[in-house]
Design a protein around this motif. Structure first.
Motif, PDB file in Angstrom:
ATOM      1  N   TYR A 137       0.732  -1.415  -0.058  1.00  0.00           N
ATOM      2  CA  TYR A 137       0.005  -0.118   0.154  1.00  0.00           C
ATOM      3  C   TYR A 137       1.027   1.277  -0.143  1.00  0.00           C
ATOM      4  O   TYR A 137       1.672   1.598   1.085  1.00  0.00           O
ATOM      5  CB  TYR A 137      -1.144  -0.066   1.009  1.00  0.00           C
ATOM      6  CG  TYR A 137      -2.022   1.458   1.478  1.00  0.00           C
ATOM      7  CD1 TYR A 137      -3.192   1.817   0.799  1.00  0.00           C
ATOM      8  CD2 TYR A 137      -0.956   2.519   2.227  1.00  0.00           C
ATOM      9  CE1 TYR A 137      -3.591   2.775   0.644  1.00  0.00           C
ATOM     10  CE2 TYR A 137      -1.569   4.101   1.921  1.00  0.00           C
ATOM     11  CZ  TYR A 137      -3.113   3.806   1.344  1.00  0.00           C
ATOM     12  OH  TYR A 137      -3.644   5.059   1.362  1.00  0.00           O
ATOM     13  N   ASP A 152      -6.832  -0.329  -0.983  1.00  0.00           N
ATOM     14  CA  ASP A 152      -7.395  -0.688   0.440  1.00  0.00           C
ATOM     15  C   ASP A 152      -6.205  -1.884   0.934  1.00  0.00           C
ATOM     16  O   ASP A 152      -5.363  -2.497   0.326  1.00  0.00           O
ATOM     17  CB  ASP A 152      -8.442  -1.728  -0.088  1.00  0.00           C
ATOM     18  CG  ASP A 152      -9.047  -2.399   1.366  1.00  0.00           C
ATOM     19  OD1 ASP A 152      -8.764  -1.965   2.124  1.00  0.00           O
ATOM     20  OD2 ASP A 152      -9.920  -3.924   0.624  1.00  0.00           O
ATOM     21  N   VAL A 153      -6.603  -0.731   2.061  1.00  0.00           N
ATOM     22  CA  VAL A 153      -4.647  -1.090   2.146  1.00  0.00           C
ATOM     23  C   VAL A 153      -4.779  -2.128   3.479  1.00  0.00           C
ATOM     24  O   VAL A 153      -3.782  -3.248   3.806  1.00  0.00           O
ATOM     25  CB  VAL A 153      -3.957   0.003   3.558  1.00  0.00           C
ATOM     26  CG1 VAL A 153      -5.826  -0.590   4.996  1.00  0.00           C
ATOM     27  CG2 VAL A 153      -3.202  -0.650   4.028  1.00  0.00           C
ATOM     28  N   ASP A 154      -6.232  -3.321   3.643  1.00  0.00           N
ATOM     29  CA  ASP A 154      -6.140  -3.991   3.892  1.00  0.00           C
ATOM     30  C   ASP A 154      -6.909  -5.389   3.258  1.00  0.00           C
ATOM     31  O   ASP A 154      -6.214  -6.869   3.208  1.00  0.00           O
ATOM     32  CB  ASP A 154      -7.896  -4.531   5.099  1.00  0.00           C
ATOM     33  CG  ASP A 154      -7.972  -3.155   6.290  1.00  0.00           C
ATOM     34  OD1 ASP A 154      -6.392  -3.070   6.446  1.00  0.00           O
ATOM     35  OD2 ASP A 154      -8.766  -3.310   6.131  1.00  0.00           O
ATOM     36  N   LEU A 171      -2.834   1.564   9.961  1.00  0.00           N
ATOM     37  CA  LEU A 171      -3.657   2.940   9.940  1.00  0.00           C
ATOM     38  C   LEU A 171      -4.919   3.569  10.227  1.00  0.00           C
ATOM     39  O   LEU A 171      -5.473   1.932  10.398  1.00  0.00           O
ATOM     40  CB  LEU A 171      -3.683   2.809   7.908  1.00  0.00           C
ATOM     41  CG  LEU A 171      -2.836   3.176   7.213  1.00  0.00           C
ATOM     42  CD1 LEU A 171      -3.118   3.169   5.633  1.00  0.00           C
ATOM     43  CD2 LEU A 171      -1.664   4.426   7.484  1.00  0.00           C
ATOM     44  N   LYS A 188      -8.977   3.327  11.223  1.00  0.00           N
ATOM     45  CA  LYS A 188     -10.261   3.512  10.097  1.00  0.00           C
ATOM     46  C   LYS A 188     -10.832   4.893  10.541  1.00  0.00           C
ATOM     47  O   LYS A 188     -10.959   5.414  11.658  1.00  0.00           O
ATOM     48  CB  LYS A 188     -10.742   2.204  10.610  1.00  0.00           C
ATOM     49  CG  LYS A 188     -10.052   0.842  10.632  1.00  0.00           C
ATOM     50  CD  LYS A 188     -10.228   1.007   9.048  1.00  0.00           C
ATOM     51  CE  LYS A 188      -9.520  -1.048   8.657  1.00  0.00           C
ATOM     52  NZ  LYS A 188      -9.776  -1.780   8.889  1.00  0.00           N
ATOM     53  N   SER A 209     -11.627  -0.076   4.538  1.00  0.00           N
ATOM     54  CA  SER A 209     -10.454   0.642   4.118  1.00  0.00           C
ATOM     55  C   SER A 209     -10.763   0.878   2.735  1.00  0.00           C
ATOM     56  O   SER A 209     -10.342   1.565   1.777  1.00  0.00           O
ATOM     57  CB  SER A 209      -9.330  -0.184   4.745  1.00  0.00           C
ATOM     58  OG  SER A 209      -9.514  -1.231   3.779  1.00  0.00           O
ATOM     59  N   PRO A 212     -12.075   5.152   0.535  1.00  0.00           N
ATOM     60  CA  PRO A 212     -11.343   6.228   1.303  1.00  0.00           C
ATOM     61  C   PRO A 212     -12.428   7.348   0.908  1.00  0.00           C
ATOM     62  O   PRO A 212     -11.859   8.800   1.479  1.00  0.00           O
ATOM     63  CB  PRO A 212      -9.665   6.360   1.019  1.00  0.00           C
ATOM     64  CG  PRO A 212     -10.217   5.525  -0.628  1.00  0.00           C
ATOM     65  CD  PRO A 212     -10.996   4.797  -0.240  1.00  0.00           C
TER      66      PRO A 212
END
Length: 804
Positions: A338, A366-368, A401, A403, A454, A457
């Motif tokens: 990410y 999407d970091v997840d 990060l 939420k 995530s 955004p």
């Protein structure tokens, strides 16, 4: 973003036709800009069996084939070499219209009849290139349309996404929206990992030197892969969404990116120096050759993926030529990360590289999804390239990060949208697109607490959630109502009337209005040779100036006016009368906030009137502009204004300029531009200019003359010539005279000035005329002489004047 109807159906069950699906997506804010039917109109291209393949009697490179198409056996002449008897092929029968408007006809080729054509993948629009005709799987049924047999009939939907919807840059993202529309569940692809061998941590390590630019970096290793072509289903799936097949490993990364929306990259592990990955900013001037063979000079803002020795990829944009997957690659290191969207956007723009990867990262990935996409890609590579997934996974995520949590009022949502909607309905709609919704706690009844995932955004505020409610509720279900508004009459500002009067007056005096930018060069005011502590040198800076010549806001209109004059004079337009009325801007100083003031600047140069037989072509002078100011003051009703020759402005000639004041308040200045300033602005002839502060001027306006009944008795005028010092200003003479008019004096004016023969050095002669009148009687000679004598004695006493 391109998705296909059948690919969506793999993740959500729905019964909409392609057209219905396109309409619903458009009404949900995902505009479908185009639809392409894959395989439409190609039912005449059928599965056929080659019963016999013989050489053409008159051509070495052609074959004559007996083709069984189910209902009959026909002869077809073919130019390919990759077929043999018993193969199942795609037969385009006469009358078929192939992609590219290529129509198949019955023909004779070198004397042999050909009833159709054996097609390649390229000719059917299934591939960009082909080495021979398409050989079908033996399980296909003869006589069935090829696209039906291969299950390739589909519809591609091209969706125009706004930049705030990165969650829909994938098939799963669009499927999530479809699931919310039809109330179905979203199915994510199942991932089964069979890992073995040495743990990845023993072979490789990942270091993040810039966690702001790369908050998360994960990696998987796949050993003993066999690089080769991808299977037909993957090639066709990629090409249906506009992507070209490269090889089985690279195709997997592209496939997962289109499926899940998260870009990935595959490195040839043997090319990574020191067997490690370092995420860092580039060194200034460092060189990098990308996969497209383009060379780039990096700067210190570029985020790079490096090994222990050099950059191997431009983070989130494009991989490097020095670590790409090749035909002999055996071990692949898979990257899923990410990156900061702003960093990727700047690097992409700076180097002119816009890729599918940068398109997603710069909008917010999407970091997840990082570990999910990584596992999915590793499993597919093991399946398609025969590799062995190394045990373990590297997932470097130093600072998780946070939420976003938003509190939503159902009452506010209803009022804003103009509909009746309760909490339960809102909760159902938002949960349908993957948001976690819970009723507000005891301290917030009537509210919903929403945890934003995530992958969204764009959801930052309560109104963003209300917009989602409207979108999911259906814009077409919201009733159309006319807005209610009350109309209140507001009196126009008197300043607007004054500004109109000023424009009309100046145009009537022969002036033209100039319009200049409020943005100027930082050194514009300095050209006026202002004092070092002059506040006009401290200009308000523009945050993102278009050019350096427009980097600050104007603190004076004079530089722009002089530049305008210089441009016109350069084109030999020598007679100019221009004005500009605009605000100027000043920075905050101490407790004083930044402010703006309305100013009026006018400038004249050249001759007073166009040259003609009746006009001698006299040059303009100071008194032309002074007269304009006096007319302006009369129109606005500003009284008690005086002109004084005390120090005015550094940019004006000290002997040919005046301060315009009212009491102790300076309203502006007027005069000839100083010769040194003329040189700064390349002005080659005298220029006269005035600068008035209209905000101050308007405060004293409105004092218009009152009407009075004229006297029925005659008025008498008396003239006197006064010999006074050269330094005495005319305005002082008039002030004293008007203060001593007495009971019968009405007005005093200076009607002549004389210097020359008979006048001593340092002296001048002023001719003064005073008008006497009474509203009650005819004045006697004695009364007039007495009043005028008193006035003259006051002048002589206060000014040291002599009567000539």
């Amino acid at each position: 973003m391109i998705v296909t109807y059948n690919w969506l159906k793999e993740f959500v069950d729905f019964d909409y036709s392609p057209q219905e699906l396109a309409d619903r997506l458009t009404m949900a804010g995902l505009e479908v800009e185009g639809m392409t039917s894959i395989g439409e109109g190609l039912d005449s291209v059928v599965v056929a069996r080659l019963d016999a393949v013989e050489r053409h009697p008159d051509a070495d490179r052609l074959t004559v084939c007996r083709v069984d198409k189910g209902d009959e056996v026909v002869q077809v002449v073919c130019g390919a070499t990759n077929h043999k008897a018993g193969d199942l092929v795609a037969l385009a029968q006469p009358g078929s219209l192939l992609p590219g408007d290529f129509k198949i006809k019955k023909s004779k080729i070198r004397g042999q009849v050909s009833l159709g054509m054996l097609c390649s993948e390229k000719e059917l629009g299934l591939s960009g290139e082909a080495d021979g005709i398409l050989i079908l799987d033996a399980s296909c049924q003869v006589g069935v349309p090829v696209f039906e047999a291969l299950q390739l009939k589909d519809t591609a939907l091209e969706i125009g996404l706004t930049p705030n919807r990165p969650d829909c840059l994938s098939v799963v993202g669009i499927a999530r929206e479809v699931a919310a529309m039809c109330g179905q569940s979203l199915r994510l692809p199942a991932v089964e990992i069979s890992a073995g061998g040495a743990d990845i941590s023993t072979a490789c390590r990942v270091e993040i030197d810039d966690p702001q630019g790369c908050p998360r970096y994960a990696a998987r290793m796949v050993r003993n892969v066999k690089i080769g072509p991808s299977p037909d289903w993957m090639v066709q799936r990629l090409e249906s969404v506009g992507m070209r097949s490269i090889n089985n490993v690279v195709d997997v990364t592209n496939y997962v990116m289109m499926e899940l929306g998260h870009p990935l990259h595959a490195f040839d592990f043997r090319e990574l120096g020191e067997a490690r990955i370092v995420v860092r900013r580039a060194s200034e001037g460092e060189s990098f050759i990308a996969l497209d063979d383009s060379e780039h000079k990096l700067n210190s803002e570029d985020l790079m993926i490096c090994d222990g020795e050099r950059p191997v990829a431009m983070a989130g944009v494009m991989g490097g030529q020095n670590s790409e997957v090749r035909e002999d690659t055996a071990t692949v290191l898979l990257e899923a990360a990410y990156f900061n969207p702003v960093s990727i956007r700047r690097t992409s723009k700076r180097h002119g590289l816009h890729t599918e990867s940068s398109h997603r990262f710069e909008r917010g990935a999407d970091v997840d999804m990082v570990p999910v996409a990584l596992e999915r890609a590793a499993a597919l590579i093991a399946e398609l390239a025969g590799g062995e997934i190394a045990a373990g996974q590297i997932d470097n995520y130093p600072a998780v990060l946070q939420k976003v949590n938003i509190r939503l009022s159902a009452e506010k949502a209803g009022k804003l949208l103009g509909i009746q909607i309760d909490q339960d309905r809102i909760r159902t709609l938002l949960e349908g697109i993957g948001l976690a919704v819970a009723p507000g706690k005891s301290d917030a009844p009537g509210f919903l607490d929403v945890a934003v995932p995530s992958f969204r955004p764009d959801l930052e505020r309560e109104v963003d959630l209300i917009e989602e409610v409207a979108r999911l509720y259906g814009y077409d279900n919201i009733p159309v109502t006319m807005p209610e508004a009350s109309l209140e009459s507001q009196p126009a500002r008197v300043e607007l009337k004054y500004e109109g009067q000023i424009r009309n007056l100046l145009v009537g005096c022969g002036f033209s209005e100039a319009i200049n930018y409020s943005f100027v060069a930082p050194d514009a005011a300095a050209k006026l040779q202002l004092d070092a502590d002059d506040p006009r040198l401290d200009a308000v800076r523009v945050l993102n100036p278009l050019t350096e010549d427009q980097a600050v806001m104007r603190t004076s209109l004079v530089p722009s006016m002089l530049e305008t004059l210089a441009r016109n004079l350069a084109y030999r337009t020598t007679d100019l009368h221009l004005f500009e009325m605009r605000p100027v801007f000043f920075t905050a100083t101490g407790e004083t906030a930044s402010r703006q003031e309305l100013h009026l600047v006018a400038a004249i140069t050249g001759t007073r009137a166009p040259l003609s037989w009746s006009q001698p072509g006299e040059a303009v002078d100071f008194f032309d502009l002074k007269g304009v100011i006096e007319k302006l003051l009369a129109v606005l009703g500003v009284k008690d204004v005086h002109f004084s020759a005390e120090k005015t402005e550094p940019y004006l000639h000290p002997g040919k300029s005046a301060r315009v004041g009212r009491g102790e308040v300076t309203l502006g200045v007027v005069g000839e531009v100083h010769p040194h300033v003329q040189q700064e602005f390349d002005l080659d002839q005298p220029v006269y200019v005035f600068d008035l502060n209209l905000d101050k001027l308007f405060k004293g306006s409105g004092q218009h003359k009152a009407f009075y009944i004229p006297s029925k008795f005659p008025a008498v005028e008396r003239d006197s010539a006064l010999l006074i010092d050269e330094a005495v200003e005319a305005v002082r003479v008039l002030d004293i005279a008007r203060k001593n008019l007495g009971k019968f004096g009405q007005d005093a004016v200076i009607f002549d000035v004389y210097r020359g023969k008979g006048i001593p050095e340092g002296k001048k002669s002023l001719a003064l005329r005073v008008r006497y009148e009474s509203a009650e009687k005819t004045l006697t000679e004695e009364e007039i002489t007495k009043a005028h004598g008193r006035l003259v004695r006051s002048l002589c006493h206060q000014l040291g004047a002599e009567i000539r």
